[in-house]
Design a protein around this motif. Structure first.
Motif: not given
Ligand SMILES: *Cc1c(COP(=O)(O)O)cnc(C)c1O
Length: 366
Positions: A58-61, A87-90, A130-132, A156-161, A180-182, A185-187, A309-311
C-alpha cells in the motif's frame, strides 16, 4: 520567472496517452485488487532491481513494517536507524513495538556514518535499516561486514533511491530486504499511494506476500495475523508505464545536478558530496550553508521555491517525546537540520530555470 520546487505536470503531459490507456485497460478488466497488472509490475520491478521477488504493497511505510513483521521483529528488539531521515523509517520500527537506535550521519554524504554503527550493536539488535538518503546509496560493504559479524539483517529504505546503484548493484538488492515507496513525488511515483518490498529471501517474500493480504494465502484461510496493504491494479498499471521512463528521468536529474555542481560557485555554499563507486539518482539536491534561512528568503524573493529535508530531526519531534533525552546528543542531525536546503531538481526543469537558480545563488551575499 517563477520556479516551483517540483512540477510533475511536465512528465505527466509527456506520458498522458500511455497512462490513459493503461487506466482504461484496468477499467475494462473490472479487476482492481491483486490482479494481472500487479503480477506484471512485480515481475518488472524485481527485474529492474535485480532481485528474485517484488511484493507490491500500500505504501512505503507498510513495506518497512511488513519486512519487520516477516522477520518476527517486535517488542524487546533494537533496530539501528539513521538519525537523519524521514520519520517513516523510525515509525516502522515503533509500529512493530521495537526500539529505534539512532546513529548519526556522515556530514558529507548525509547518510548513516558507517564508523558509528558498531558501538550501537547490542545483544538485542536484530537489524539495521539503511536509508539511501536523497538518492545516494550508503557505503554498503562495511555494513554488510558488520551484519555478518553480528548476524543482523540489513533492511534498505529504498524510498528515495529507485534506480541508484552501488558498485553496479541496484539499491533494493543490496541487503536482506528493501522497502520502497511510490508516493507521487518519488523518482518512481504513482498517482496516489503505493510501495513495494524487494528481496532475494524466499522465506521473507512468501511471508510478506501473505501478511499484506490479511495473513491469507487462500481466500478465507488465515495463516498469520496480517494487515491489508496491497498495491492496487490502477497504480500497478501506471507504474508499469512510468518504470520504462525511470532511467531517462534519472539521467535528467543527474544532468541538472552536474550543472549545479559545476556552476554554483558561491563560497558560502557547500555542494553535495557524491561517493565515487555509486550511481546517485538525485531524489533531492541538498546544499549546506551557515546562512540557510537567509538564502532561502533570497531565493524565495526571486520566485524560486525551495524545501528543507528535514527541518526537525525525529528525536525532536513531539511524536517522539520519549527521545527528547537525546537532544544535544545527536548534534550532527541537529545542526544539519539548520544548514540544509533542497533546490528544485526534476525532469523537465528547463536550462533557463537552472541558470536562473544558479545565478540567484551565486549573487547571494550577506
Ligand atoms: C517517502 C519515504 C517513506 C515512506 O513512504 P510512504 O509511501 O509515504 O509511506 C519512507 N522512507 C523514506 C526515506 C521516504 O522518503
Amino acid at each position: 520567472m517563477k520556479i516551483p520546487f517540483l512540477d510533475m505536470s511536465i512528465i505527466h503531459r509527456d506520458i498522458k496517452n500511455e497512462i490513459m490507456s493503461s487506466l482504461e485497460r484496468v477499467y475494462d478488466s473490472n479487476s482492481f485488487i491483486l490482479g494481472k497488472e500487479l503480477d506484471s509490475f512485480e515481475k518488472e520491478f524485481a527485474k529492474y532491481c535485480g532481485v528474485k521477488h517484488c511484493i507490491g504493497v500500500g505504501n512505503g511505510l507498510d513495506a518497512l513494517v511488513l519486512i519487520l513483521k516477516s522477520y518476527d521483529i517486535g517488542e524487546g528488539d533494537e533496530i539501528i536507524v539513521p538519525s537523519n531521515t524521514y520519520i517513516a523509517t523510525a515509525l516502522a520500527v515503533s509500529i512493530v513495538g521495537a526500539t529505534p537506535i539512532f546513529v548519526e550521519p556522515d556530514e558529507k554524504t548525509f547518510n548513516i556514518d558507517i564508523n558509528k554503527i558498531e558501538s550501537k550493536i547490542t545483544k538485542y539488535t536484530k537489524a539495521i535499516i539503511v536509508v539511501h538518503l536523497y538518492g545516494q546509496p550508503c557505503d554498503m560493504f562495511p555494513i554488510i561486514k558488520l551484519s555478518k559479524k553480528y548476524n543482523i539483517k540489513i533492511i534498505e529504505d529504498n524510498a528515495q533511491s529507485q534506480g541508484a546503484s552501488y558498485n553496479g548493484v541496484r539499491t533494493g538488492a543490496l541487503g536482506d530486504a528493501a522497502g520502497t515507496s511510490f508516493y507521487p513525488t518519488k523518482n518512481l511515483g504513482a498517482l496516489g499511494d503505493g510501495g513495494a518490498i524487494t528481496t532475494n529471501d524466499d522465506g521473507l517474500a512468501r511471508k510478506a506476500k501473505i501478511l499484506r493480504n490479511y495473513g491469507s494465502n487462500k481466500k478465507y484461510y488465515n495463516e498469520f495475523k496480517g494487515i491489508n496493504s496491497r498495491l492496487d491494479e490502477v497504480q500497478a498499471s501506471l507504474l508499469r508505464v512510468k518504470l520504462t521512463y525511470l532511467n531517462k528521468w534519472n539521467i535528467e536529474r543527474d544532468l541538472i545536478a552536474e550543472n549545479y555542481i559545476k556552476n554554483i560557485t558561491n563560497k558560502k555554499i557547500v555542494l553535495p558530496h557524491k561517493n565515487s563507486n555509486i550511481k546517485h539518482v538525485w531524489h533531492q539536491f541538498v546544499i549546506k550553508t551557515d546562512y540557510r534561512d537567509e538564502l532561502q528568503r533570497h531565493l524565495d524573493s526571486n520566485n524560486i521555491e525551495t524545501m528543507i529535508h528535514y527541518p526537525i530531526p525525529i528525536h525532536m519531534q513531539k511524536a517522539y517525546v520519549e527521545f527528547f533525552e537525546f537532544c544535544g546528543k545527536l548534534p550532527i542531525a541537529e545542526s544539519l537540520s539548520n544548514e540544509i536546503l533542497s533546490l528544485p531538481i526534476y525532469p523537465g526543469l528547463t536550462k533557463e530555470a537552472q541558470k536562473h537558480i544558479i545565478d540567484i545563488i551565486n549573487n547571494f551575499d550577506i
